[in-house]
Design an enzyme around this catalytic site. Structure first.
Site, short mmCIF file in Angstrom:
data_model
loop_
_atom_site.label_atom_id
_atom_site.label_comp_id
_atom_site.label_asym_id
_atom_site.label_seq_id
_atom_site.Cartn_x
_atom_site.Cartn_y
_atom_site.Cartn_z
N VAL A 108 -29.06 10.05 41.70
CA VAL A 108 -29.95 11.11 41.21
C VAL A 108 -29.15 12.17 40.47
CG1 VAL A 108 -31.62 12.87 41.87
CG2 VAL A 108 -31.60 10.68 43.06
N ASP A 163 -39.69 8.02 57.41
CA ASP A 163 -39.64 8.55 56.04
C ASP A 163 -41.03 8.96 55.57
OD1 ASP A 163 -38.34 8.53 53.15
OD2 ASP A 163 -40.13 7.29 53.02
N LYS A 188 -42.54 12.83 54.62
CA LYS A 188 -43.22 13.18 53.37
C LYS A 188 -44.62 13.72 53.67
CE LYS A 188 -40.66 9.71 50.71
NZ LYS A 188 -40.60 8.26 50.43
N GLY A 246 -35.84 5.94 42.75
CA GLY A 246 -35.02 5.62 41.59
C GLY A 246 -34.38 6.86 41.00
#
Lengths: 422, 422
Positions: free
Chosen positions: A13, A193, A197, A294
């Site tokens: 990132v 996870d 979120k 990504g």
């Protein structure tokens, strides 16, 4: 004058972010200093224009920048120390660190407000999908009733591979080989996870941030290929669905594998795509979807936060003042009545179905469809696949536990909610 | 202190907005004055707490509010006069008026910037779908390459009714009866409404606002039930698709009926649902969907603008300074090569297919599938349905015009692009 930015953490990132900023795609921003574990690793970016620091915490308080970007990761340790230092030094902070925000977000938001600086984390939820800013801005005119999402790409990948016939173990191994799952996959496949979120989204949507311990996530590790193929025959596909809604008495939350109709909004692809579906009054239903992971998408989300700060958007981190957010709301399992899918492996002998329907009848669960067929490869007995009319998951699970005790039942029954379009 | 709001126009949206604000769902906002054509009409809201004005332009400059909300409608006339007056009086303006923003938005944005006030219009595009704020904030970190949308609920409704077997005329009449289409439907079914929305989105996404005359929209009025049923057999569904992308030489735009695979993102429902799909670099593909019309969703979008203003979000109207937006970009029809659907009604006699394939061959259009079948009810001859490999729409339309001249061809051939998932 450009806003000066220090960046700590140059993994995928961070490297993508440097590329984006070098690419001159965004005016008004200038990188000053950087920090990472290794200075020499080739990241495909020229690091020479930037001041190097070996210590993220020193970088966080350096006077040559107004914004500190934390891309180190980890819910405590150096990431937390660096963010606290940056905020205390009067710097705006942008992070992609969902674990840290889920655990310490409220305290950090409070600190940011005290210091009069911004704390932003669009990238922490659903990668490039602009759902955090959507909740902060575009949906701020409506009362949010419910929020559902498919938020974990690793589970998407594993479930799609299993639908293609792979075992859970093989699908997981393949995900690990391709870098979609960590060596310790429990964080993703166990639903933690997704729960993190969901907690962050709930704080925006409801002004109440459920502690992770209250969400009690279920993972996908009990799902079998037999469940998936039986569901597929019914036009249903498995997703790890995270959902939270407001109730009279706090919040209702669900992080668990669920079946969604093929072609429904929640039936997104098997890759890193994420979706968040919001029901609001009087708005109706709005959906946001896109790449949930990504380097490029995540860096793009970090950059959108930097751009917002450069434009002066310095509002509170979760859209509401931190002091107004309930840090310990009551959280109950989602008890809304929905149809369910039940799959039971049984001995092929008379009377089995009678025992099963008797239990369901006593639980006041009414059957919509029932089908008997051969079990999947490697499984004992035959399969009974039922779909039911709407009732709570708890009611269904209690009934399934009883069914599991019947003599002719050969394995723990599978029970999944079916989340239809409405 | 609450931001004081004057509202002109109390139709469905205005009445919903008053209800939302009365409902106390949003702090920091207080309605001062209102104006509408009729004071006595029952809107289900108590108007007595608000100062009444017969003249929207007077209301726009009244000193008892900081924000003026324009819900009158019309691209010129009193709506424009009132907005200009409000901006010149130093008031923030929120409007849901897409026709006015598409025509005068840049000049009004310039005026707002000169006066140091905000001009916002989330509700002008896709109703309750927060795509304007998404482009302003969440996607500001990426370079937008292309934007596609299904933006007109009237066309959704008519095409769905025609897929169910209705003629265009009957479907339109039904839409008018239910209030989904105006007495003069040309604005919706001719693609003008979608083109206006597209121009507004393009200004945000590309900093270039195509004049409506440059977009050259096509409507759905030439679509036949026979086209829809032949498409359906191929797993395709018709939508009025608006698309704009950046090219080396300006913008490429398309507002035209197109076929999308059933289950693709663009294959949304037949009601007022809208969707906008954005392709960006390095972000990838992000989609926003939700209710594109209706009093509640539209009022909710207006309220999100009011909330943003109350939080100090006073940035430029289109996300870029008005002076930096190209008001007359070069706009070419979308020439990107995509597969197409061609349907031709022909006499059932030898040699027809040879003439047709000869024309396609000379146009260098290669055929993917071809099928001959009976024509639909009321149509002459038999139908030939072809799908082709990717080539531009212009190439296909030129070839179709030639095909139309063949002696055995009984009606103008139908040609539609097929917009696949990629």
């Amino acid at each position: 004058m450009a806003l000066r930015v220090n960046i700590a953490g140059l993994g995928t990132v961070g490297a993508s972010l440097l590329q984006l900023l070098e690419g001159g795609q965004r005016e008004g921003l200038a990188v000053s200093g950087i920090s990472a574990r290794s200075r020499s690793r080739d990241r495909g970016v020229d690091l020479s224009p930037y001041a190097w620091s070996d210590d993220p915490v020193s970088l966080a308080q350096a006077d040559d920048a107004e914004v500190f970007v934390e891309l180190i990761g980890g819910e405590d340790g150096v990431a937390k120390a660096a963010i606290e230092t940056a905020l205390r030094s009067g710097k705006h902070v942008v992070t992609a660190n969902k674990a840290l925000i889920a655990k310490h977000g409220l305290a950090l938001a409070q600190l940011a407000e005290e210091m009069g600086v911004a704390l932003r984390f669009e990238a922490a939820v659903a990668g490039g999908v602009p759902v955090v800013s959507g909740l902060r801005t575009g949906l701020s005119g409506s009362k949010i009733l419910r929020l559902q999402g498919v938020l974990n790409g690793t589970c998407n990948f594993i479930l799609a591979a299993m639908e293609g016939g792979a075992s859970y173990a093989d699908a997981l191994a393949e995900a690990q080989r391709l870098g979609f799952a960590e060596a310790d996959p429990s964080f993703d496949v166990g639903g933690i996870d997704a729960a993190q979120k969901l907690a962050i989204l709930a704080a925006h949507a409801f002004g109440a941030m459920p502690p992770l311990t209250a969400i009690d996530p279920r993972g996908i590790d009990q799902v079998t290929p037999g469940d998936l193929s039986a569901a597929r025959e019914l036009g249903l596909r498995m997703k790890l669905v995270a959902a939270v809604s407001r109730t009279d008495d706090g919040l209702a939350a669900r992080v668990a594998p669920a079946l969604v109709p093929i072609t429904s909004a929640l039936d997104i692809g098997g890759g890193s795509e994420n979706i968040v579906v919001v029901d609001a009054e009087p708005l109706g239903r709005v959906a946001f979807s896109g790449p949930g992971a990504g380097g490029g998408p995540t860096a793009s989300a970090v950059l959108s936060d930097l751009t917002a700060i450069s434009r002066g958007a310095l509002g509170p981190a979760f859209g509401h003042p931190a002091s107004s957010i309930d840090a310990a709301p009551k959280v109950a399992p989602d008890a809304s009545p929905v149809p369910h899918f039940i799959r039971v492996l049984v001995e092929d002998r008379p009377g089995v179905l009678a025992g099963l329907t008797d239990i369901l009848g006593r639980a006041e669960i009414s059957i919509e469809t029932i089908r008997q067929g051969p079990a999947s490869q490697g499984e004992p007995g035959v399969e009974l696949v039922l779909t039911t009319h709407a009732s709570s998951t708890e009611t269904h699970e209690r009934a399934a536990a009883e069914i599991g005790k019947l003599e002719a039942v050969l394995a723990k029954p599978s029970v999944y909610p079916i989340l239809s379009k409405d």
